[in-house]
Write a protein that holds these residues in place. Structure first.
Motif, PDB file in Angstrom:
ATOM      1  N   GLU A  31      -5.857   4.891  22.427  1.00  0.00           N
ATOM      2  CA  GLU A  31      -6.841   4.821  23.514  1.00  0.00           C
ATOM      3  C   GLU A  31      -8.264   4.855  22.956  1.00  0.00           C
ATOM      4  N   GLN A  32      -8.507   5.721  21.977  1.00  0.00           N
ATOM      5  CA  GLN A  32      -9.838   5.802  21.370  1.00  0.00           C
ATOM      6  C   GLN A  32     -10.178   4.512  20.628  1.00  0.00           C
ATOM      7  N   ALA A  33      -9.203   3.932  19.937  1.00  0.00           N
ATOM      8  CA  ALA A  33      -9.445   2.693  19.198  1.00  0.00           C
ATOM      9  C   ALA A  33      -9.770   1.543  20.145  1.00  0.00           C
ATOM     10  N   ILE A  34      -9.078   1.477  21.266  1.00  0.00           N
ATOM     11  CA  ILE A  34      -9.359   0.425  22.253  1.00  0.00           C
ATOM     12  C   ILE A  34     -10.761   0.603  22.819  1.00  0.00           C
ATOM     13  N   GLU A  35     -11.133   1.842  23.112  1.00  0.00           N
ATOM     14  CA  GLU A  35     -12.482   2.090  23.629  1.00  0.00           C
ATOM     15  C   GLU A  35     -13.538   1.747  22.579  1.00  0.00           C
ATOM     16  N   ALA A  36     -13.264   2.067  21.316  1.00  0.00           N
ATOM     17  CA  ALA A  36     -14.201   1.709  20.239  1.00  0.00           C
ATOM     18  C   ALA A  36     -14.375   0.193  20.179  1.00  0.00           C
ATOM     19  N   ALA A  48     -18.380   1.753  14.669  1.00  0.00           N
ATOM     20  CA  ALA A  48     -17.299   2.628  15.127  1.00  0.00           C
ATOM     21  C   ALA A  48     -16.576   3.163  13.900  1.00  0.00           C
ATOM     22  N   ILE A  49     -16.323   4.464  13.869  1.00  0.00           N
ATOM     23  CA  ILE A  49     -15.555   5.067  12.779  1.00  0.00           C
ATOM     24  C   ILE A  49     -14.260   5.602  13.379  1.00  0.00           C
ATOM     25  N   LEU A  50     -13.138   5.024  12.962  1.00  0.00           N
ATOM     26  CA  LEU A  50     -11.835   5.450  13.452  1.00  0.00           C
ATOM     27  C   LEU A  50     -11.249   6.467  12.490  1.00  0.00           C
ATOM     28  N   PHE A  51     -11.053   7.688  12.960  1.00  0.00           N
ATOM     29  CA  PHE A  51     -10.507   8.766  12.141  1.00  0.00           C
ATOM     30  C   PHE A  51      -9.011   8.823  12.385  1.00  0.00           C
ATOM     31  N   SER A  52      -8.262   8.180  11.498  1.00  0.00           N
ATOM     32  CA  SER A  52      -6.806   8.116  11.625  1.00  0.00           C
ATOM     33  C   SER A  52      -6.216   7.493  10.372  1.00  0.00           C
ATOM     34  N   SER A  71     -19.166  -4.814   8.907  1.00  0.00           N
ATOM     35  CA  SER A  71     -20.114  -3.703   9.002  1.00  0.00           C
ATOM     36  C   SER A  71     -20.031  -2.945  10.324  1.00  0.00           C
ATOM     37  N   CYS A  72     -19.208  -3.389  11.270  1.00  0.00           N
ATOM     38  CA  CYS A  72     -19.150  -2.726  12.583  1.00  0.00           C
ATOM     39  C   CYS A  72     -18.096  -1.624  12.650  1.00  0.00           C
ATOM     40  N   VAL A  73     -17.252  -1.508  11.622  1.00  0.00           N
ATOM     41  CA  VAL A  73     -16.176  -0.515  11.688  1.00  0.00           C
ATOM     42  C   VAL A  73     -15.939   0.112  10.325  1.00  0.00           C
ATOM     43  N   VAL A  93     -12.742  -2.674   4.930  1.00  0.00           N
ATOM     44  CA  VAL A  93     -13.798  -1.890   5.572  1.00  0.00           C
ATOM     45  C   VAL A  93     -14.011  -0.605   4.790  1.00  0.00           C
ATOM     46  N   TYR A  94     -15.179   0.004   4.941  1.00  0.00           N
ATOM     47  CA  TYR A  94     -15.476   1.245   4.232  1.00  0.00           C
ATOM     48  C   TYR A  94     -14.584   2.358   4.770  1.00  0.00           C
ATOM     49  N   HIS A  95     -14.083   3.183   3.853  1.00  0.00           N
ATOM     50  CA  HIS A  95     -13.196   4.282   4.232  1.00  0.00           C
ATOM     51  C   HIS A  95     -13.774   5.611   3.756  1.00  0.00           C
ATOM     52  N   HIS A  96     -13.784   6.619   4.626  1.00  0.00           N
ATOM     53  CA  HIS A  96     -14.222   7.977   4.298  1.00  0.00           C
ATOM     54  C   HIS A  96     -12.987   8.830   4.026  1.00  0.00           C
TER      55      HIS A  96
END
Length: 116
Positions: A31-36, A48-52, A71-73, A93-96
Motif C-alpha cells: 500500500e505504501q509503495a503504491i502511494e509512493a 520516494a524512499i521505499l524501506f523494505s 533519481s525519483c526512487v 537505484v540508490y540503496h541505503h
C-alpha cells in the motif's frame, strides 16, 4: 529535526488478527509503495524512499524508474552481520543499508543517525 506534517504523513491501518488473536500487519508495504508511485507520478514529491527488502515491491520501483527516472526512487533496508538483504539491484537505484544500531535508534528521540 522535527518532522514536517506537510511532508511526513502517517497513515494508520487496523491490524489483522490470526486465529490465535496475534496481530499482524498485512499489505502495508505494498500500500505504501503504491502511494509512493502515485506521489511520484502526480509530482507531490521528488523522491520516494521505499524501506523494505520485499521483492514484491520491485515492480513498483521499476515503474517509478520507467516513468520518472532513476533519481525519483531509492530503497532502504535493515542489515546486520547475519542478515543482508535488499530489493534486487535492478533497476539500478540508490540503496541505503540501515544497520541494527540505526534501526534500533529510530523513534528514540535521540536525533538523526545515518549509516550508509
Amino acid at each position: 529535526m522535527k518532522e514536517n506534517p506537510e511532508i511526513v504523513i502517517p497513515k494508520l491501518r487496523p491490524l489483522r488478527y490470526s486465529r490465535e488473536g496475534v496481530p499482524r500487519e498485512k499489505g502495508v508495504d505494498v500500500e505504501q509503495a503504491i502511494e509512493a508511485l502515485e506521489w511520484i507520478i502526480s509530482e507531490k514529491c521528488d523522491l520516494a524512499i521505499l524501506f523494505s527488502h520485499d521483492s514484491d515491491l520491485v515492480p513498483v520501483v521499476e515503474a517509478m524508474v520507467r516513468l520518472k527516472g532513476e533519481s525519483c526512487v531509492e530503497t532502504a533496508s535493515r542489515t546486520s552481520d547475519v542478515f543482508y538483504q535488499r530489493i534486487r539491484k535492478r533497476p539500478p537505484v540508490y540503496h541505503h543499508n540501515v544497520s541494527k544500531a540505526v534501526f534500533d535508534h529510530g523513534g528514540s528521540g535521540g536525533g538523526p543517525v545515518f549509516d550508509e
